[in-house]
Design an enzyme around this catalytic site. Sequence first.
Site, PDB file in Angstrom:
ATOM      1  N   LYS A  78       0.835  -1.197   0.000  1.00 54.34           N
ATOM      2  CA  LYS A  78       0.000   0.000   0.000  1.00 54.34           C
ATOM      3  C   LYS A  78       0.876   1.254   0.000  1.00 54.34           C
ATOM      4  CE  LYS A  78      -4.071   1.577   2.656  1.00 54.34           C
ATOM      5  NZ  LYS A  78      -4.959   1.168   3.776  1.00 54.34           N
ATOM      6  N   SER A 153      -9.386   1.621   2.262  1.00 55.03           N
ATOM      7  CA  SER A 153      -8.393   2.413   1.560  1.00 55.03           C
ATOM      8  C   SER A 153      -7.307   1.580   0.891  1.00 55.03           C
ATOM      9  CB  SER A 153      -7.747   3.400   2.543  1.00 55.03           C
ATOM     10  OG  SER A 153      -7.154   2.698   3.639  1.00 55.03           O
ATOM     11  N   SER A 177     -10.424  -1.268   6.031  1.00 54.08           N
ATOM     12  CA  SER A 177      -9.617  -0.900   4.868  1.00 54.08           C
ATOM     13  C   SER A 177      -8.815  -2.027   4.261  1.00 54.08           C
ATOM     14  CB  SER A 177      -8.673   0.253   5.231  1.00 54.08           C
ATOM     15  OG  SER A 177      -9.369   1.472   5.316  1.00 54.08           O
TER      16      SER A 177
END
Length: 482
Positions: A78, A153, A177
């Site tokens: 990420k 996310s 997320s």
Amino acid sequence: MTDLGFRSARRLARLIDKKEIGCLELLDHMIARVEKHDPKINAVVVRDFERARERARAADDVRGGDRGPLHGVPMTVKESFNIASLPTTWGVEANRNNLASRNAVVVDRLNAAGAIIFGKTNVSVMLGDWQSFNPVYGSTGNPWDLARTPGGSSGGGAAALCAGLTGLEAGSDIGGSIRQPAHNCGVFAHKPTWSLIPTYGHSPVEGVAGMLDITVVGPLARSADDLEIALDLLAGPEASETGLRYRLPKPRASKLKDLRVAVWAEDEATHTDAETTSALHGLARFLEREGAAVSLAARPAIEPRVAFEVYLQLLSAATNSRAPAEQLARLKESAASLAPDDRSARAVHLRAADLPHREWIVLNERRMRMRRAWGAFFQDWDVLLCPVLGVPPQLKMEDRPIHELQTTVNNVTVPWGELLFWPGVVGGVHLPASVAPLGRTPGGLPIGVQIVGPLYGDRTTIAVAQMLEEGWRKFEAPAGWA
């Protein structure tokens, strides 16, 4: 080996170990897939191809006995994880030129295991949305339907896995997320017990040492086996801080027939899409046929709506704890304008934005009592199965602030924030939860199941995901990404 992009990390590592493919050859194959397919979904937004090639060449020269469990496996992380000399922006325009000086702990541990990290994946602004778009990198689409969000996310990572652009992914989770993008894209994921994996190096401000309440980091993958590998590699405190080591309990069962499973498919405290509830009931019937002890009524001794509100307050206190004074002032002004009887998710969240420490201690005590109730529940049940989110993958809604977003659940209009229920009642009390594919909607979109276990029962939730992968549903690649 035309399906290399969709093989699990474990299988890719075996191919390298057996010398059926070289590390550089495999990396170049994955990079070629990114260059071919990523323009359609915009998932791998930070690319480190040349340094990755240098590491892959070096990895090809490493002898078998010195190889880690992910030796030569191309993977991404990420964007919010620091990698030395690469940008860490968290999707914030002002951070566009923010280059990290050192790696996050997770990145160092993956490197030590032999993984070849070749890029970073897209996120929402400050990791604060269930969509993945921002002014720095733009918007990411869902490989199942480009008009829909892959989630957030950690949406870029889930989309990259789904489209066969990476072998493994590391994400983060405070409000679903990790879990919700896995649900949206039909992949596997694991949200670990809070504090099990160090989060150092996962911050928009480099050098922040404290671990934020509720926040965890963990893996997303195309196979539950890869979750097990990642857990073994990433779990445990930093050696620089303590000599303590974790020895997590073994899985409570190795076969479905030996499992004790509670299924919480819907609740009056929230809105859950009927298709998701129906799919969970179908899974419950399958487990019963396999010999598992299954209950549709067993629940921890908590009040669901109260548990949700406690989570929302803890979430607000955590996420706003490092907010600048002017931001807190705006939040407090918004809270002051609320009607006294407003108990919506947004209202509960706003009122806790600047919580005095004494009030937080009282709130934390309520959380700890609920943790004990969950602990008592898991004396009788091995896992609890529930929705990841109350809705299937949604169409992109990128034209309004998140607090204005709404969706329709069973013909009822529901504010976006109310969907925090299923991620929150689990995450707020720090429990581990794995995600596995549950099924498809009538329209063909993937949905996932959340497998919740006791504190530090991470091996059990992953083991159940492995059993479901074997007997219920595996990862399936969407059409058009060969």
